[in-house]
Design a protein around this motif. Structure first.
Motif, PDB file in Angstrom:
ATOM      1  N   LEU A   4       0.769  -1.203   0.116  1.00  0.00           N
ATOM      2  CA  LEU A   4       0.069  -0.091   0.078  1.00  0.00           C
ATOM      3  C   LEU A   4       0.970   1.343  -0.219  1.00  0.00           C
ATOM      4  O   LEU A   4       1.681   1.204   1.014  1.00  0.00           O
ATOM      5  N   CYS A  22      -4.027   6.057  -1.860  1.00  0.00           N
ATOM      6  CA  CYS A  22      -3.486   4.924  -1.207  1.00  0.00           C
ATOM      7  C   CYS A  22      -3.668   3.788  -2.644  1.00  0.00           C
ATOM      8  O   CYS A  22      -4.655   3.459  -3.006  1.00  0.00           O
ATOM      9  N   ALA A  24      -2.880   0.149  -4.062  1.00  0.00           N
ATOM     10  CA  ALA A  24      -2.824  -1.104  -3.633  1.00  0.00           C
ATOM     11  C   ALA A  24      -2.263  -2.006  -4.883  1.00  0.00           C
ATOM     12  O   ALA A  24      -2.691  -1.940  -5.790  1.00  0.00           O
ATOM     13  N   PHE A  29      -8.994  -5.138  -6.676  1.00  0.00           N
ATOM     14  CA  PHE A  29     -10.004  -4.547  -6.018  1.00  0.00           C
ATOM     15  C   PHE A  29     -11.342  -5.267  -6.587  1.00  0.00           C
ATOM     16  O   PHE A  29     -12.341  -5.744  -5.699  1.00  0.00           O
ATOM     17  N   MET A  36     -10.949  -1.286   2.584  1.00  0.00           N
ATOM     18  CA  MET A  36     -10.014  -0.254   2.498  1.00  0.00           C
ATOM     19  C   MET A  36     -10.331   0.691   3.454  1.00  0.00           C
ATOM     20  O   MET A  36     -11.556   1.068   3.607  1.00  0.00           O
ATOM     21  N   SER A  37      -9.474   0.836   4.411  1.00  0.00           N
ATOM     22  CA  SER A  37      -9.576   1.927   5.411  1.00  0.00           C
ATOM     23  C   SER A  37      -8.567   2.862   5.851  1.00  0.00           C
ATOM     24  O   SER A  37      -7.319   2.744   5.168  1.00  0.00           O
ATOM     25  N   SER A  56     -15.159  -3.100  -1.121  1.00  0.00           N
ATOM     26  CA  SER A  56     -15.133  -2.394  -2.287  1.00  0.00           C
ATOM     27  C   SER A  56     -16.561  -1.620  -2.597  1.00  0.00           C
ATOM     28  O   SER A  56     -17.052  -1.940  -3.634  1.00  0.00           O
ATOM     29  N   ARG A  74     -12.908   5.003  -3.847  1.00  0.00           N
ATOM     30  CA  ARG A  74     -12.044   4.204  -4.574  1.00  0.00           C
ATOM     31  C   ARG A  74     -12.386   4.418  -6.067  1.00  0.00           C
ATOM     32  O   ARG A  74     -13.113   4.276  -6.363  1.00  0.00           O
ATOM     33  N   VAL A  81      -7.516   3.959  -3.259  1.00  0.00           N
ATOM     34  CA  VAL A  81      -8.591   4.425  -2.411  1.00  0.00           C
ATOM     35  C   VAL A  81      -8.053   5.820  -2.037  1.00  0.00           C
ATOM     36  O   VAL A  81      -6.869   6.212  -2.200  1.00  0.00           O
ATOM     37  N   CYS A  98      -2.984   3.941   5.607  1.00  0.00           N
ATOM     38  CA  CYS A  98      -4.038   3.158   4.721  1.00  0.00           C
ATOM     39  C   CYS A  98      -3.883   1.681   5.284  1.00  0.00           C
ATOM     40  O   CYS A  98      -2.823   1.238   5.539  1.00  0.00           O
ATOM     41  N   ALA A 100      -5.551  -2.323   4.513  1.00  0.00           N
ATOM     42  CA  ALA A 100      -6.554  -3.146   3.757  1.00  0.00           C
ATOM     43  C   ALA A 100      -6.562  -4.566   4.251  1.00  0.00           C
ATOM     44  O   ALA A 100      -5.559  -5.102   5.014  1.00  0.00           O
ATOM     45  N   TYR A 115      -6.578  -5.611  10.380  1.00  0.00           N
ATOM     46  CA  TYR A 115      -6.210  -5.454   8.906  1.00  0.00           C
ATOM     47  C   TYR A 115      -4.799  -6.098   8.783  1.00  0.00           C
ATOM     48  O   TYR A 115      -4.008  -5.991   9.700  1.00  0.00           O
TER      49      TYR A 115
END
Length: 128
Positions: A4, A22, A24, A29, A36-37, A56, A74, A81, A98, A100, A115
């Motif tokens: 990330l 961010c 990835a 995705f 994703m946070s 997603s 995203r 994201v 970030c 995931a 995560y």
């Protein structure tokens, strides 16, 4: 390997805006549909949840402190994201991370330990 890569941090004055990104890699995705946070950690404080895009785009979630000001989104085609941050205040100053995960459930979304993958963090500074 999952990576990330964050960008977009910086320094702004109160009321300003920033958009964090961010990217990835190693996470598709569209097929994996990872959650994703964004989390943040201010100096001397514990890491706290900011926003999440569950599976997603199944649903989005926000910390109460940022509702109405921050927006998570995203771009699935870019595996990216974003966190759009508006009306920034000094209380938003922190390192933003970030995060995931492929498999977490909705009830675990706000827990950092849920995560598997994390970005390196990007500094956001809001001055008065």
């Amino acid at each position: 390997q999952v990576q990330l890569l964050e960008s977009g941090g910086g320094s702004v004055h109160v009321g300003g805006s920033l958009r964090l990104s961010c990217v990835a890699s190693g996470l598709a995705f569209n097929s994996n549909r990872p959650t994703m946070s964004w989390f943040r950690q201010a100096p001397g404080k514990e890491r706290e949840f900011v926003a999440a895009d569950f599976r997603s785009g199944s649903s989005t979630h926000y910390a109460e402190s940022v509702k109405g000001r921050f927006t998570i989104s995203r771009d699935k085609s870019k595996n990216t994201v974003y966190l759009q941050m508006n009306s920034l205040t000094p209380e938003d100053t922190a390192v933003y991370y970030c995060a995931a995960d492929r498999t977490l459930i909705l009830s675990s979304l706000r827990n950092s330990r849920s995560y598997d993958y994390w970005g390196q963090g990007t500094q956001v500074t809001v001055s008065s």
